[in-house]
Design an enzyme around this catalytic site. Structure first.
Site, short mmCIF file in Angstrom:
data_model
loop_
_atom_site.label_atom_id
_atom_site.label_comp_id
_atom_site.label_asym_id
_atom_site.label_seq_id
_atom_site.Cartn_x
_atom_site.Cartn_y
_atom_site.Cartn_z
N LYS A 13 40.97 48.36 22.62
CA LYS A 13 40.26 49.61 23.50
C LYS A 13 41.20 50.51 23.62
O LYS A 13 40.96 51.75 23.37
CB LYS A 13 39.65 49.06 24.74
CG LYS A 13 38.43 48.16 24.53
CD LYS A 13 38.07 47.64 25.63
CE LYS A 13 39.06 46.94 26.84
NZ LYS A 13 39.29 45.65 26.16
N ARG A 88 32.75 47.30 33.74
CA ARG A 88 33.02 45.77 33.45
C ARG A 88 32.12 44.85 33.97
O ARG A 88 32.25 43.69 33.73
CB ARG A 88 34.58 45.43 33.65
CG ARG A 88 35.55 45.48 32.82
CD ARG A 88 36.53 44.72 33.43
NE ARG A 88 37.65 44.05 32.76
CZ ARG A 88 38.60 45.36 32.54
NH1 ARG A 88 38.61 46.55 32.35
NH2 ARG A 88 39.79 44.56 31.59
N ARG A 127 52.16 42.11 22.64
CA ARG A 127 51.93 43.62 22.99
C ARG A 127 53.23 44.22 23.73
O ARG A 127 53.76 43.02 24.60
CB ARG A 127 50.58 43.73 23.67
CG ARG A 127 50.61 45.16 24.55
CD ARG A 127 49.36 45.63 25.16
NE ARG A 127 48.67 44.78 26.03
CZ ARG A 127 47.74 44.68 26.50
NH1 ARG A 127 46.63 45.69 25.96
NH2 ARG A 127 47.21 43.70 27.35
N ARG A 160 53.42 43.55 29.70
CA ARG A 160 52.62 43.69 30.86
C ARG A 160 52.57 42.20 31.66
O ARG A 160 52.54 41.00 30.73
CB ARG A 160 51.10 43.82 30.64
CG ARG A 160 50.81 45.17 30.75
CD ARG A 160 49.55 45.66 30.21
NE ARG A 160 48.20 44.69 30.67
CZ ARG A 160 47.08 44.97 30.12
NH1 ARG A 160 46.59 46.32 29.57
NH2 ARG A 160 46.13 44.45 30.74
N ARG A 171 41.53 36.19 32.09
CA ARG A 171 41.02 37.34 31.67
C ARG A 171 39.63 37.09 30.55
O ARG A 171 38.75 37.82 30.68
CB ARG A 171 41.98 38.42 30.98
CG ARG A 171 42.92 38.92 32.20
CD ARG A 171 44.13 39.61 31.42
NE ARG A 171 43.98 40.67 30.67
CZ ARG A 171 45.04 41.19 29.61
NH1 ARG A 171 45.87 40.32 29.56
NH2 ARG A 171 44.62 41.72 29.00
#
Ligand code: AP5
Ligand code: ZN
Length: 215
Positions: A13, A88, A127, A160, A171
């Protein structure tokens, strides 16, 4: 143009949102980025949300809805915006629908980036993000030219705090609250499903085709 992005954590996203916003000149409003900035600046909001983000749980609706409503009142949203990471939950989607109704700005696109769950752990643990400009990389799928350094601004890259295996698991569990939004937006005829398993440029090509064909 009013856009929301839907998809599992790591679906891409944020990566695609950055391209859309640059191409179509609309602000990129990411609730995750707003919360992380508040945490970094140690504001009262940051203190309130830190434990939720670190563990991968959702921030309570009431607080999140308030933060987004304030942001949508800023003048740069006049000609549209892209929401990344919001809504969400169903209460968030309903609240957004109400405020967009009041503003007279209907939602044009809910872009749902669809990927199978089994590829997400590798995407998230690999990431890396630029500390200065926020650009997103991946150690394998989208590496920077120089390891640990942003191509765009030479800022240092970091990982992160919720890209650990444990937080990613939480998550993915929390996504059960987001999954019903696909039907919510399909019912409103604004849902566009994109195959997010292709490479980054191909995903964007498909998104661009949707946005240009229907605008
Ligand atoms: P948020 O920041 O929104 O995180 P998320 O939804 O988990 O999404 P991500 O940012 O992890 O994934 P993404 O889909 O943007 O993937 P990306 O493009 O980076 O939320 C974080 C937290 O904030 C939540 O857990 C919650 O606590 C709180 N929060 C935020 N909004 C909230 C709300 N509305 N309500 C309540 N709480 C809220 O890509 C991932 C990686 O894959 C990158 O390394 C990228 O380079 C790579 N990649 C991308 N596309 C591809 C591709 N096509 N092929 C190969 N690699 C790819
Ligand atoms: Zn940078």
């Amino acid at each position: 143009m009013q856009v929301v992005m839907l998809g599992l954590p790591g679906a891409g996203k944020g990566t695609q949102a950055a391209r859309i916003c640059e191409d179509f000149h609309i602000p990129h409003i990411s609730t995750g980025d707003m919360f992380r900035a508040a945490i970094a600046e140690k504001t009262p909001l940051g203190q309130e949300v830190k434990l939720y983000l670190d563990s991968g749980r959702l921030v309570p609706d009431e607080l999140t809805i308030r933060v987004v409503a304030d942001r949508l009142n800023q003048p740069d949203t006049e000609n549209g915006f892209l929401l990344d990471g919001f809504p969400r939950t169903l209460p968030q989607a309903t609240a957004l629908e109400t405020s967009l109704g009041e503003l007279g700005k209907p939602l044009d696109y809910a872009l749902y980036i669809h990927v199978p769950q089994d590829i997400l752990l590798a995407r998230l643990t690999g990431r890396r993000i630029c500390k200065v400009c926020g650009a997103t990389y991946h150690v394998v799928y989208h590496p920077p030219l120089k390891e640990g350094v942003c191509d765009k601004c030479e800022g240092p890259l970091y990982q992160r705090s919720d890209d650990t295996e444990d937080a990613v698991k939480t998550r993915l569990e929390q996504y059960a609250q987001t999954a019903p939004l696909v039907e919510f937006y399909r019912d409103r005829n604004v849902l566009y499903q994109i195959d997010g398993q292709q490479d980054i440029d191909e995903v964007y090509r498909d998104i661009r085709t949707v946005l240009l064909a229907t605008s």
